[in-house]
Enzyme design. Structure first.
Site, PDB file in Angstrom:
ATOM      1  N   HIS A 241       0.831  -1.212   0.000  1.00 60.37           N
ATOM      2  CA  HIS A 241       0.000   0.000   0.000  1.00 60.37           C
ATOM      3  C   HIS A 241       0.859   1.252   0.000  1.00 60.37           C
ATOM      4  CE1 HIS A 241       0.431   1.067   4.324  1.00 60.37           C
ATOM      5  NE2 HIS A 241       0.296  -0.216   4.601  1.00 60.37           N
ATOM      6  N   CYS A 258       3.236  -4.676   6.624  1.00 59.69           N
ATOM      7  CA  CYS A 258       2.947  -4.487   5.204  1.00 59.69           C
ATOM      8  C   CYS A 258       4.202  -4.029   4.453  1.00 59.69           C
ATOM      9  CB  CYS A 258       1.834  -3.452   5.022  1.00 59.69           C
ATOM     10  SG  CYS A 258       0.213  -4.013   5.615  1.00 59.69           S
TER      11      CYS A 258
END
Length: 408
Positions: A241, A258
């Protein structure tokens, strides 16, 4: 990995030495620097490329030009913290600063260390390029339906984007990324580590669906995969992301697990890659192999899968079942239940041969060898069939299937 320009290693060493001398107090000033002026349109060159050019000018002794370009970069991209640091350093060099780094508050020293590590990672990624034509060893075979593939090298804070064309995979872009605060090798929920393994993008999330924290959007991964579950790993919500709108990038180890990119780089991924068919390899350090080496691994994997296909096409459970692990599990079924399912499927096939379409083979190696094989299973005479995914592991030196399931 070779330095394509030959002199870039000197740039890195010169920049490091230069900083160690005159730049002891620069980070605190730069970290707190805020520009009130609105950003002007960014030229076609990426902010990272512009920053590297500043380094090169410094190495060449052209500090006035370096200062001008650094000022322009911070004006165009005011949330690029590393660029602010470099600009502050250049300004302070002209003022001959005296304050030692030890006088900085602990939080500022930590911020300095993180930003300097980001600089090191960005420079090293350009100085030590992948060998021409080489591929990560994990990409054994990809079908034409997989138009792209992604590999992340955590040791270099780098994501590599490949395009899959008529002549195979070709490296088309690479981007700086951030990973978990405590590094890689995720084991449990909340350990702030990024998982290592082979995954697939499962969906595409636009920014309108997300909080600003995720920036330009997100590409969720299928963590934990079946191998992770077999290893007892827990957790969820591992995404590629972007960054919040007030940031240009994050420091190398600053996420909860992430893989995070600058928003401009994330936008490219969102435009190019497709859910379900795009593999994502996350490695501590990628191992690059030549086309000849890749072909050798591909031939061995194809031979293994062909043996399985031939056994299934025979219609004889006694030939097929030995390919499955005694520890097999799928959807709650154990090895005994699976044997019944296999016999039922073979009867339904009525002796028709099995064909495998759009086959993808990914390899992984840590404490165990692993193959992740995805294909369309089509009976002869049919046009379509189920999309299946198998996980193969070594047992007693022999490849065995420990998971098989339909994914479409």
């Amino acid at each position: 990995m070779a330095d394509p320009e030959g002199k870039l290693g000197l740039v890195i060493r010169s920049w490091t030495a230069w900083r160690q001398g005159a730049l002891l107090a620069a980070g605190l000033w730069a970290a707190g620097l805020v520009f009130a002026a609105a950003a002007t349109p960014v030229p076609p060159t990426s902010p990272e490329a512009r920053l590297i050019q500043v380094y090169r000018l410094v190495q060449a002794g052209r500090t006035r030009e370096a200062l001008e370009q650094a000022e322009s970069l911070t004006r165009d991209v005011p949330n690029f913290q590393l660029a602010q640091l470099v600009y502050g350093d250049l300004l302070l060099v002209r003022q001959k600063p005296r304050a030692p780094a030890e006088d900085l508050p602990p939080a500022a020293r930590e911020q300095m260390a993180q930003l300097r590590r980001e600089a090191d990672q960005r420079l090293a990624a350009l100085a030590e390029r992948p060998p021409s034509g080489a591929l990560p060893r994990e990409f054994v075979e990809l079908p034409p339906s997989s138009r792209h593939a992604i590999a992340v090298d955590a040791s270099r804070s780098r994501l590599y984007l490949f395009e899959n064309g008529r002549h195979g995979l070709k490296l088309v872009a690479d981007h700086y990324v951030s990973v978990g605060r405590l590094g890689v090798g995720k084991q449990v929920q909340g350990d702030q580590r990024t998982p290592l393994g082979v995954y697939f993008i499962t969906s595409r999330l636009d920014p309108v669906q997300l909080q600003d924290f995720y920036g330009a959007g997100a590409l969720p991964l299928n963590y934990p995969n079946e191998y992770d579950r077999r290893q007892g790993r827990t957790g969820h919500g591992i995404w590629l992301h972007g960054v919040p709108s007030q940031n240009y990038a994050r420091t190398p180890q600053s996420t909860d697990g992430c893989v995070v990119l600058a928003n401009g780089d994330m936008q490219q991924l969102l435009r190019d890659v497709s859910p379900r068919t795009t593999p994502v390899v996350i490695s501590q350090a990628l191992q690059w192999v030549t086309p000849a080496q890749a072909e050798s691994g591909r031939a061995a994997a194809r031979h293994l899968i062909e043996q399985w296909r031939a056994a299934r096409s025979s219609g004889d459970p006694r030939r097929l079942l030995p390919f499955y692990s005694s520890q097999f599990s799928a959807g709650g079924a154990d090895a005994v239940d699976w044997a019944r399912t296999v016999e039922k499927d073979l009867r339904a096939a009525q002796g028709r041969a099995t064909e495998l379409k759009d086959m993808s083979i990914l390899a992984w190696r840590d404490k165990d060898d692993l193959l992740v094989v995805t294909f369309g299973l089509v009976l002869k005479g049919q046009r379509t069939g189920q999309v299946k995914r198998q996980y193969w592991g070594k047992e007693g030196g022999q490849w065995k299937i420990f998971f098989e399931g339909a994914i479409g």
